[in-house]
Design a protein around this motif. Structure first.
Motif, PDB file in Angstrom:
ATOM      1  N   ALA A 279       0.867  -1.184   0.000  1.00  0.00           N
ATOM      2  CA  ALA A 279       0.000   0.000   0.000  1.00  0.00           C
ATOM      3  C   ALA A 279       0.895   1.222   0.000  1.00  0.00           C
ATOM      4  N   THR A 280       0.414   2.288  -0.613  1.00  0.00           N
ATOM      5  CA  THR A 280       1.227   3.505  -0.700  1.00  0.00           C
ATOM      6  C   THR A 280       0.388   4.734  -0.369  1.00  0.00           C
ATOM      7  N   LEU A 281       0.970   5.616   0.433  1.00  0.00           N
ATOM      8  CA  LEU A 281       0.325   6.893   0.769  1.00  0.00           C
ATOM      9  C   LEU A 281       1.318   8.003   0.481  1.00  0.00           C
ATOM     10  N   ALA A 282       0.812   9.174   0.126  1.00  0.00           N
ATOM     11  CA  ALA A 282       1.691  10.332  -0.040  1.00  0.00           C
ATOM     12  C   ALA A 282       1.682  11.117   1.265  1.00  0.00           C
ATOM     13  N   ALA A 283       2.876  11.345   1.819  1.00  0.00           N
ATOM     14  CA  ALA A 283       2.967  12.039   3.112  1.00  0.00           C
ATOM     15  C   ALA A 283       2.363  13.437   3.038  1.00  0.00           C
ATOM     16  N   LYS A 284       2.463  14.067   1.873  1.00  0.00           N
ATOM     17  CA  LYS A 284       2.001  15.466   1.768  1.00  0.00           C
ATOM     18  C   LYS A 284       0.492  15.592   2.006  1.00  0.00           C
ATOM     19  N   ASP A 285      -0.237  14.498   1.821  1.00  0.00           N
ATOM     20  CA  ASP A 285      -1.692  14.557   2.018  1.00  0.00           C
ATOM     21  C   ASP A 285      -2.120  14.339   3.473  1.00  0.00           C
ATOM     22  N   ILE A 286      -1.163  13.997   4.323  1.00  0.00           N
ATOM     23  CA  ILE A 286      -1.541  13.680   5.710  1.00  0.00           C
ATOM     24  C   ILE A 286      -1.687  14.961   6.528  1.00  0.00           C
ATOM     25  N   GLN A 287      -2.751  14.988   7.329  1.00  0.00           N
ATOM     26  CA  GLN A 287      -3.027  16.143   8.196  1.00  0.00           C
ATOM     27  C   GLN A 287      -3.176  15.665   9.637  1.00  0.00           C
ATOM     28  N   PRO A 288      -3.229  16.567  10.595  1.00  0.00           N
ATOM     29  CA  PRO A 288      -3.506  16.131  11.967  1.00  0.00           C
ATOM     30  C   PRO A 288      -4.836  15.380  12.007  1.00  0.00           C
ATOM     31  N   MET A 289      -4.828  14.207  12.622  1.00  0.00           N
ATOM     32  CA  MET A 289      -5.975  13.303  12.539  1.00  0.00           C
ATOM     33  C   MET A 289      -6.693  13.168  13.887  1.00  0.00           C
ATOM     34  N   VAL A 290      -7.980  12.844  13.813  1.00  0.00           N
ATOM     35  CA  VAL A 290      -8.796  12.597  15.010  1.00  0.00           C
ATOM     36  C   VAL A 290      -9.686  11.388  14.696  1.00  0.00           C
ATOM     37  N   THR A 291      -9.766  10.421  15.598  1.00  0.00           N
ATOM     38  CA  THR A 291     -10.734   9.339  15.367  1.00  0.00           C
ATOM     39  C   THR A 291     -12.089   9.794  15.900  1.00  0.00           C
ATOM     40  N   TRP A 292     -13.130   9.369  15.231  1.00  0.00           N
ATOM     41  CA  TRP A 292     -14.477   9.778  15.673  1.00  0.00           C
ATOM     42  C   TRP A 292     -15.320   8.597  16.140  1.00  0.00           C
ATOM     43  N   GLY A 293     -14.928   7.354  15.783  1.00  0.00           N
ATOM     44  CA  GLY A 293     -15.774   6.199  16.093  1.00  0.00           C
ATOM     45  C   GLY A 293     -15.146   5.283  17.132  1.00  0.00           C
ATOM     46  N   THR A 294     -15.466   4.010  17.036  1.00  0.00           N
ATOM     47  CA  THR A 294     -14.976   3.054  18.026  1.00  0.00           C
ATOM     48  C   THR A 294     -14.075   1.996  17.406  1.00  0.00           C
ATOM     49  N   SER A 295     -13.574   2.303  16.210  1.00  0.00           N
ATOM     50  CA  SER A 295     -12.536   1.484  15.608  1.00  0.00           C
ATOM     51  C   SER A 295     -11.480   2.472  15.134  1.00  0.00           C
ATOM     52  N   PRO A 296     -10.205   2.115  15.242  1.00  0.00           N
ATOM     53  CA  PRO A 296      -9.170   3.078  14.843  1.00  0.00           C
ATOM     54  C   PRO A 296      -9.257   3.484  13.372  1.00  0.00           C
ATOM     55  N   GLU A 297      -9.973   2.718  12.565  1.00  0.00           N
ATOM     56  CA  GLU A 297     -10.103   3.104  11.151  1.00  0.00           C
ATOM     57  C   GLU A 297     -11.101   4.247  10.955  1.00  0.00           C
ATOM     58  N   ASP A 298     -11.874   4.545  11.989  1.00  0.00           N
ATOM     59  CA  ASP A 298     -12.826   5.664  11.901  1.00  0.00           C
ATOM     60  C   ASP A 298     -12.066   6.956  12.168  1.00  0.00           C
ATOM     61  N   VAL A 299     -11.301   7.375  11.213  1.00  0.00           N
ATOM     62  CA  VAL A 299     -10.402   8.498  11.463  1.00  0.00           C
ATOM     63  C   VAL A 299     -10.509   9.526  10.346  1.00  0.00           C
ATOM     64  N   LEU A 300     -10.405  10.802  10.723  1.00  0.00           N
ATOM     65  CA  LEU A 300     -10.538  11.892   9.749  1.00  0.00           C
ATOM     66  C   LEU A 300      -9.553  13.018  10.076  1.00  0.00           C
ATOM     67  N   PRO A 301      -9.210  13.811   9.079  1.00  0.00           N
ATOM     68  CA  PRO A 301      -8.422  15.014   9.367  1.00  0.00           C
ATOM     69  C   PRO A 301      -9.231  15.949  10.255  1.00  0.00           C
ATOM     70  N   VAL A 302      -8.543  16.690  11.117  1.00  0.00           N
ATOM     71  CA  VAL A 302      -9.235  17.530  12.098  1.00  0.00           C
ATOM     72  C   VAL A 302     -10.160  18.560  11.445  1.00  0.00           C
ATOM     73  N   CYS A 303      -9.801  19.012  10.240  1.00  0.00           N
ATOM     74  CA  CYS A 303     -10.646  20.050   9.618  1.00  0.00           C
ATOM     75  C   CYS A 303     -11.797  19.470   8.809  1.00  0.00           C
ATOM     76  N   SER A 304     -12.230  18.275   9.106  1.00  0.00           N
ATOM     77  CA  SER A 304     -13.351  17.756   8.315  1.00  0.00           C
ATOM     78  C   SER A 304     -14.567  17.510   9.202  1.00  0.00           C
ATOM     79  N   SER A 305     -15.605  16.973   8.591  1.00  0.00           N
ATOM     80  CA  SER A 305     -16.853  16.733   9.312  1.00  0.00           C
ATOM     81  C   SER A 305     -17.186  15.250   9.299  1.00  0.00           C
ATOM     82  N   LEU A 306     -17.996  14.857  10.254  1.00  0.00           N
ATOM     83  CA  LEU A 306     -18.374  13.451  10.361  1.00  0.00           C
ATOM     84  C   LEU A 306     -19.186  13.003   9.148  1.00  0.00           C
TER      85      LEU A 306
END
Ligand code: SF4
Lengths: 469, 207
Positions: A279-306
């Motif tokens: 799997a490959t990700l571009a580091a430049k696209d990563i932002q400060p992240m916050v999880t919103w759910g009850t699995s670690p995959e439920d994660v979004l950049p801080v400036c987004s909405s649920l």
């Protein structure tokens, strides 16, 4: 298949004692860590009249149930907990294994202490009855968690039968942007591949953004491999690794150093090594992240909405999403920055190292926490280092509770530090499962800087946007 | 450990994916000694509310599923922590088999050390089984380890894969350490060779 091998395969091969008809491999184990919950394993061992085969390769460090406020009897949440800690100390003494006892400054969370002391080294196989053993892979070791029966097996034989996991490489290309931490990188990876994306695999993290990480940051990344479902996570050893290890108490001494380093240099994945999955990700696209759910995959950049569960076509996923939002007390479309936080925890084997504390201090300097926040160092030595740097003064001035004793604390909530039901916690730990930090607790996983920012504003805040105090 | 050959019981469907070990056994209950006292804590926070009252909507509290001894789940059952207590609690509560599309690795491994059989079946089979169980509560499923088959409530038979070593140990209720010590000679020889090639590594003790 050619002769090109990956780091994982090289370590696997060099530890293979034998293979049975069913294709399982008997592996030799270099380092084995025990904590309070290893008592089942010691009971099994003693019950069968067996002895620890290699006490010198075994380390006992109490961390899960130890209090963080002090070490008097009254600091323990109850008598059972104190007895459990004492039980580990007794088992360690009885079996003459290495022990970092309660009052030992080196004591702390196993996955912090092992690397810090140089006990974990490149090319080793490291196990512990704890899933976050994957942390140690940051030094180029193959490290994984096992259950109590297997702990007992390692105590008795210094070996383990294992089916060979598949291999996976996760590449993070380019450099990460300013204000993005190692925690954000691993949360983004989990968001990308999913909480079961690594199941059955040993992950090797590679790419420029990974190579640019310090060892402390690499530990954070490898720590959460299990949250991506992986058996293990590892990073090839390099100059950063050698520089980190040299001079640590349990690292090879000067007389052995060059032989050890030569060997470690031979461990990196060959150029044409093949992986079962990539799997490959571009580091430049990563932002400060916050999880919103009850699995670690439920994660979004801080400036987004649920997300909106209604927009989900798969009825099963829709129901799961709804359930998560209900548990978390959140609603569709809510902006993450609008979510109010009740409590902050900075600590755990993911984020309690000196760099994490410095990150938190940078945000807290000259500011005040609006909500209760505790900071728990990962080891006694980290506490000492932080206090030498004056970080504790920053924390105290900000009204944050700086705890004197290292340990797992509010990550798992079994030592008396827990999150109340329905309380919302910004936590630097690694699991946001239902009830993980206490029954009904609502956990949002974030980096130390983001946790500190939430402590200051009382809601999730993009730490990059905070004005100078 | 009790050998596992063939097991037939009422089965319960659990539709949720990623049922983690904290849900199977909350961390608050990890300190107990291992003497068959774990059964009462299985799925504690899913089963009981804060006051200890049953949560009606949880499948094991529903009529027809209370006596379940097999669970049919979704993806990634038993993910999360390495706590073997999650297996202890299932076994003590009488469960002998879990059917799912995938399992958390450590949970999967721990199961075999305690006589619990994790069965991996494809998505469509698992969905179908859960559907049938919902339609006919008290429906039974059979798991035959010898034949490596699952028989559904409609008597349809599904084959499952399992590695031969684990199967052998489970069929015979064998203790892993005893099995390993049959290789004692090889272990000793390995250790000699290994410490000669990586001398810096063996000297772990400094204090
Ligand atoms: S800090 Fe948390 S995740 Fe890490 S070992 Fe302790 S309880 Fe486990």
């Amino acid at each position: 298949m050619g002769s090109a091998r990956s780091l994982f395969e090289k370590i696997w091969d060099s530890h293979t004692i034998t293979t049975n008809e069913a294709g399982q491999t008997l592996l030799f184990i270099d380092r084995h860590f025990c904590h309070e919950l290893s008592f089942h394993a010691f009971n099994m061992l003693h019950g069968n009249d067996r002895r620890v085969r290699h006490p010198e390769r075994t380390f006992a460090i109490p961390d899960h149930y130890t209090p963080t406020t002090g070490l008097n009897n009254s600091d323990y949440v109850d008598e059972d907990t104190r007895a459990l800690v004492a039980n580990l100390v007794n088992n360690a003494k009885r079996n003459e294994i290495n022990l970092f006892d309660l009052d030992d400054e080196r004591r702390g969370i196993i996955h912090v202490v092992g690397p810090e002391q140089g006990i974990t080294q490149p090319g080793m196989i490291v196990v512990c009855g704890d899933s976050h053993t994957s942390t140690h892979g940051a030094l180029g070791a193959l490290a994984f968690g096992i259950g109590a029966s297997d702990v007992s097996h390692v105590l008795a034989t210094q070996t383990l039968w294992q089916p060979k996991p598949k291999s996976m490489r996760v590449n993070v290309t380019g450099s990460r942007p300013a204000g993005v931490t190692a925690k954000d990188v691993i949360l983004a990876i989990i968001g990308h591949i999913g909480a079961a994306g690594g199941t059955g695999h040993a992950i090797e993290y590679a790419g420029q953004a990974i190579q640019e990480l310090t060892v402390e940051e690499r530990l954070t990344v490898c720590n959460m491999s299990i949250e991506a479902g992986a058996r293990a996570g590892m990073i090839a050893p390099d100059e950063t690794t050698y520089r980190y290890l040299r001079g640590r108490p349990y690292a090879p001494g000067e007389e052995d150093w060059s032989a050890a380093e030569d060997y470690w240099r031979s461990l990196t994945s060959d150029d044409d090594a093949e992986f079962d999955n990539e799997a490959t990700l571009a580091a430049k696209d990563i932002q400060p992240m916050v999880t919103w759910g009850t699995s670690p995959e439920d994660v979004l950049p801080v400036c987004s909405s649920l997300p909106d569960p209604q927009a989900e076509i798969d009825p099963k996923r829709q129901a799961a999403m709804q359930r998560k939002m209900e548990y978390m007390g959140l609603h569709a479309g809510q902006a993450i920055e609008d979510i109010k936080v009740d409590r902050v925890f900075i600590g755990s084997c993911t984020n309690s190292r000196i760099e994490d504390l410095r990150d938190a201090a940078r945000v807290l300097e000259g500011r005040t926490a609006r909500i209760p926040a505790i900071i728990v160092p990962g080891s006694g030595l980290i506490r000492a280092q932080a206090e030498q740097e004056g970080l504790h003064k920053v924390f105290e001035a900000a009204g944050v509770d700086w705890r004197p004793e290292a340990g797992c604390s509010m990550c798992i909530g079994v030592n008396g530090d827990f999150v109340e039901s329905q309380e919302r916690c910004a936590s630097t730990s690694n699991r946001n499962f239902e009830g993980r930090q206490g029954r009904g607790a609502r956990t949002h996983l974030v980096s130390p800087a983001m946790a500190a920012a939430a402590a200051v504003t009382g809601h999730f805040t993009d730490v990059r946007e905070m004005e100078t105090p | 450990m009790e050998p596992f050959t063939c097991f037939t019981a009422v089965a319960a469907p659990m539709d949720q994916d990623n049922i983690d070990t904290d849900q199977i056994l909350p961390a608050r209950h990890l300190m107990m000694p291992r003497d068959e006292r774990y059964g009462g804590y299985v799925f504690k926070d899913l089963r009981l509310d804060n006051d200890g009252n049953e949560i009606e909507t949880f499948v094991l509290n529903k009529a027809g599923f209370r006596e379940s001894r097999i669970i049919v789940a979704g993806h990634n059952f038993g993910c999360g922590s390495s706590r073997e207590g999650a297996v202890f609690t299932l076994v003590d509560a009488g469960f002998r088999a879990i059917i799912a599309t995938s399992f958390g690795d450590i949970f999967y491994n721990n199961s075999f050390n305690n006589g619990l059989l994790p069965v991996t079946l494809p998505d469509e089979t698992v969905l179908k089984l859960r559907q049938q169980l919902r339609e006919g509560p008290r429906a039974e499923i059979s798991v035959d380890l010898e034949a490596q088959t699952v028989t559904g409530p409609d008597q349809a038979v599904y084959h499952f894969e399992i590695d031969a070593h684990r199967r052998h140990r489970l069929l015979n209720g064998l203790d892993a350490v005893g099995y390993t010590l049959q290789h004692e000679h090889e272990i000793t020889k390995f250790e000699e060779r290994y410490s000669a090639s990586t001398p810096w590594e063996a000297s772990a003790k400094v204090s």
